[in-house]
Design an enzyme around this catalytic site. Structure first.
Site, mmCIF file in Angstrom:
data_model
loop_
_atom_site.group_PDB
_atom_site.id
_atom_site.type_symbol
_atom_site.label_atom_id
_atom_site.label_comp_id
_atom_site.label_asym_id
_atom_site.label_seq_id
_atom_site.Cartn_x
_atom_site.Cartn_y
_atom_site.Cartn_z
ATOM 1 N N LYS A 14 -14.121 0.975 2.145
ATOM 2 C CA LYS A 14 -14.937 2.136 1.709
ATOM 3 C C LYS A 14 -15.266 2.056 0.213
ATOM 4 O O LYS A 14 -16.415 2.196 -0.194
ATOM 5 C CB LYS A 14 -14.191 3.458 1.996
ATOM 6 N N ARG A 89 -11.228 13.944 5.609
ATOM 7 C CA ARG A 89 -10.239 13.166 6.350
ATOM 8 C C ARG A 89 -9.555 13.986 7.427
ATOM 9 O O ARG A 89 -8.677 13.474 8.126
ATOM 10 C CB ARG A 89 -9.158 12.699 5.380
ATOM 11 N N ARG A 128 -3.668 -6.690 -2.114
ATOM 12 C CA ARG A 128 -4.091 -5.866 -3.254
ATOM 13 C C ARG A 128 -2.870 -5.313 -4.005
ATOM 14 O O ARG A 128 -2.864 -5.244 -5.223
ATOM 15 C CB ARG A 128 -4.969 -4.703 -2.780
ATOM 16 N N ARG A 130 -1.480 -2.185 -4.383
ATOM 17 C CA ARG A 130 -1.497 -0.917 -5.109
ATOM 18 C C ARG A 130 -0.169 -0.198 -4.833
ATOM 19 O O ARG A 130 0.560 -0.607 -3.917
ATOM 20 C CB ARG A 130 -2.685 -0.090 -4.574
ATOM 21 N N ARG A 141 -0.273 5.086 6.968
ATOM 22 C CA ARG A 141 -1.665 5.467 6.649
ATOM 23 C C ARG A 141 -2.592 5.168 7.830
ATOM 24 O O ARG A 141 -3.497 5.941 8.133
ATOM 25 C CB ARG A 141 -2.138 4.729 5.388
HETATM 26 P P1 AP5 Z 1 -11.202 -0.987 -0.441
HETATM 27 O O1 AP5 Z 1 -12.655 -1.143 -0.648
HETATM 28 O O2 AP5 Z 1 -10.382 -0.366 -1.505
HETATM 29 O O3 AP5 Z 1 -10.960 -0.235 0.952
HETATM 30 P P2 AP5 Z 1 -10.789 1.285 1.209
HETATM 31 O O4 AP5 Z 1 -11.276 1.540 2.602
HETATM 32 O O5 AP5 Z 1 -11.400 2.075 0.104
HETATM 33 O O6 AP5 Z 1 -9.206 1.300 1.189
HETATM 34 P P3 AP5 Z 1 -8.167 2.191 0.429
HETATM 35 O O7 AP5 Z 1 -6.814 1.594 0.695
HETATM 36 O O8 AP5 Z 1 -8.544 2.378 -0.997
HETATM 37 O O9 AP5 Z 1 -8.372 3.492 1.264
HETATM 38 P P4 AP5 Z 1 -7.443 4.625 1.586
HETATM 39 O O10 AP5 Z 1 -8.301 5.442 2.430
HETATM 40 O O11 AP5 Z 1 -6.102 4.316 2.135
HETATM 41 O O12 AP5 Z 1 -7.085 5.111 0.105
HETATM 42 P P5 AP5 Z 1 -7.596 6.322 -0.744
HETATM 43 O O13 AP5 Z 1 -7.568 5.893 -2.136
HETATM 44 O O14 AP5 Z 1 -8.821 6.925 -0.188
HETATM 45 O O15 AP5 Z 1 -10.618 -2.428 -0.064
HETATM 46 C C1 AP5 Z 1 -9.233 -2.644 0.104
HETATM 47 C C2 AP5 Z 1 -8.929 -4.107 -0.279
HETATM 48 O O16 AP5 Z 1 -9.635 -4.973 0.621
HETATM 49 C C3 AP5 Z 1 -9.415 -4.460 -1.688
HETATM 50 O O17 AP5 Z 1 -8.502 -5.340 -2.264
HETATM 51 C C4 AP5 Z 1 -10.766 -5.152 -1.451
HETATM 52 O O18 AP5 Z 1 -11.089 -6.077 -2.454
HETATM 53 C C5 AP5 Z 1 -10.538 -5.823 -0.099
HETATM 54 N N1 AP5 Z 1 -11.780 -5.918 0.700
HETATM 55 C C6 AP5 Z 1 -12.708 -4.933 0.908
HETATM 56 N N2 AP5 Z 1 -13.698 -5.407 1.708
HETATM 57 C C7 AP5 Z 1 -13.377 -6.705 2.011
HETATM 58 C C8 AP5 Z 1 -14.011 -7.713 2.784
HETATM 59 N N3 AP5 Z 1 -15.170 -7.501 3.434
HETATM 60 N N4 AP5 Z 1 -13.402 -8.909 2.879
HETATM 61 C C9 AP5 Z 1 -12.223 -9.147 2.222
HETATM 62 N N5 AP5 Z 1 -11.579 -8.238 1.460
HETATM 63 C C10 AP5 Z 1 -12.146 -7.035 1.354
HETATM 64 O O19 AP5 Z 1 -6.423 7.395 -0.464
HETATM 65 C C11 AP5 Z 1 -5.110 7.140 -0.906
HETATM 66 C C12 AP5 Z 1 -4.246 8.339 -0.551
HETATM 67 O O20 AP5 Z 1 -4.739 9.518 -1.232
HETATM 68 C C13 AP5 Z 1 -4.194 8.739 0.931
HETATM 69 O O21 AP5 Z 1 -3.240 7.994 1.660
HETATM 70 C C14 AP5 Z 1 -3.823 10.233 0.817
HETATM 71 O O22 AP5 Z 1 -2.459 10.400 0.539
HETATM 72 C C15 AP5 Z 1 -4.603 10.676 -0.419
HETATM 73 N N6 AP5 Z 1 -5.935 11.179 -0.064
HETATM 74 C C16 AP5 Z 1 -7.151 10.632 -0.421
HETATM 75 N N7 AP5 Z 1 -8.164 11.352 0.088
HETATM 76 C C17 AP5 Z 1 -7.605 12.393 0.773
HETATM 77 C C18 AP5 Z 1 -8.135 13.465 1.537
HETATM 78 N N8 AP5 Z 1 -9.458 13.621 1.708
HETATM 79 N N9 AP5 Z 1 -7.270 14.330 2.100
HETATM 80 C C19 AP5 Z 1 -5.938 14.218 1.922
HETATM 81 N N10 AP5 Z 1 -5.371 13.208 1.232
HETATM 82 C C20 AP5 Z 1 -6.192 12.289 0.665
#
Ligand code: AP5
Length: 185
Positions: A14, A89, A128, A130, A141
């Protein structure tokens, strides 16, 4: 003007795809995960609360997340169009978003549903590394996404166009598919 939502499991790409779209379409990229992480870095009360949920791979409670997003989406820069990355979400968040957009007189253009396999996701996120990218948290997750976030797709299926995109291979190739879809909206 386009206003889109990215829905996809953790690691589905995303954030990566939203940044590529931002480059091409010059619209605002709103990531609730990034907003929480910024609060954690600044050691705010919101950050402290969010961290206790994020460390376990659980969702931050709706009332906190909805309030934060409603403030952000009301900002001037969102008037040129926006992408929501990681929001809504839960069905509760989706209902609150509908209400907020109605107030602001804004319509959603589409939902981009990014999907890939759990195996690819686990590999990507362990690579990654993090703070919340350890195996136990990633698995939780993924489960939370299936239980609480997939129903959001169902919620929107009759009201907003859902574009399903396979997020594997080179990110630029995935971007080309999304970009073509958005240009044809
Ligand atoms: P990336 O692009 O970062 O993927 P992403 O889908 O954004 O993954 P995230 O892990 O950041 O998403 P998430 O939903 O768990 O975390 P968020 O920060 O929203 O890519 C991931 C990796 O893959 C990178 O290293 C990238 O380079 C690689 N990659 C991407 N595309 C690729 C490809 N085609 N080929 C190879 N490699 C590739 O949320 C974190 C936490 O915050 C949640 O767990 C929750 O606790 C909280 N939170 C956030 N939003 C809410 C909400 N709305 N409600 C409640 N809690 C929330």
């Amino acid at each position: 003007m386009i206003n889109i939502i990215f829905i996809g499991a953790p690691g589905s790409g995303k954030g990566t795809q939203a940044e590529l779209i931002k480059r091409d379409f010059n619209i605002s990229h709103i990531s609730t995960g990034d907003m929480f992480r910024e609060n954690i870095s600044n050691n705010t009360e919101l950050g402290k609360t969010a961290k206790s949920f994020m460390d376990k791979g659980e969702l931050v409670p709706d009332e906190i997340t909805i309030k934060m997003l409603n403030e952000r989406i009301s900002a001037d820069d969102c008037k040129k169009g926006f992408m929501l990355d990681g929001y809504p979400r839960t069905v509760e968040q989706a209902k609150a978003l509908d209400e907020m957009l109605k107030k602001l007189n804004i319509k959603l253009s589409a939902i981009i549903h990014l999907h890939t396999s759990d195996e690819i996701i686990i590999k990507r996120l362990l690579n990654r590394a993090r703070a919340d990218d350890n195996e136990a948290t990633i698995k939780n997750r993924l489960q939370v996404f299936k239980n609480q976030s997939e129903p959001v797709l169902d919620y929107y299926k009759s009201s907003v166009k859902i574009i399903k995109v396979k997020s594997v291979g080179n990110p630029d190739d995935v971007h080309a598919v999304i970009s073509k879809e958005l240009k044809s909206l």
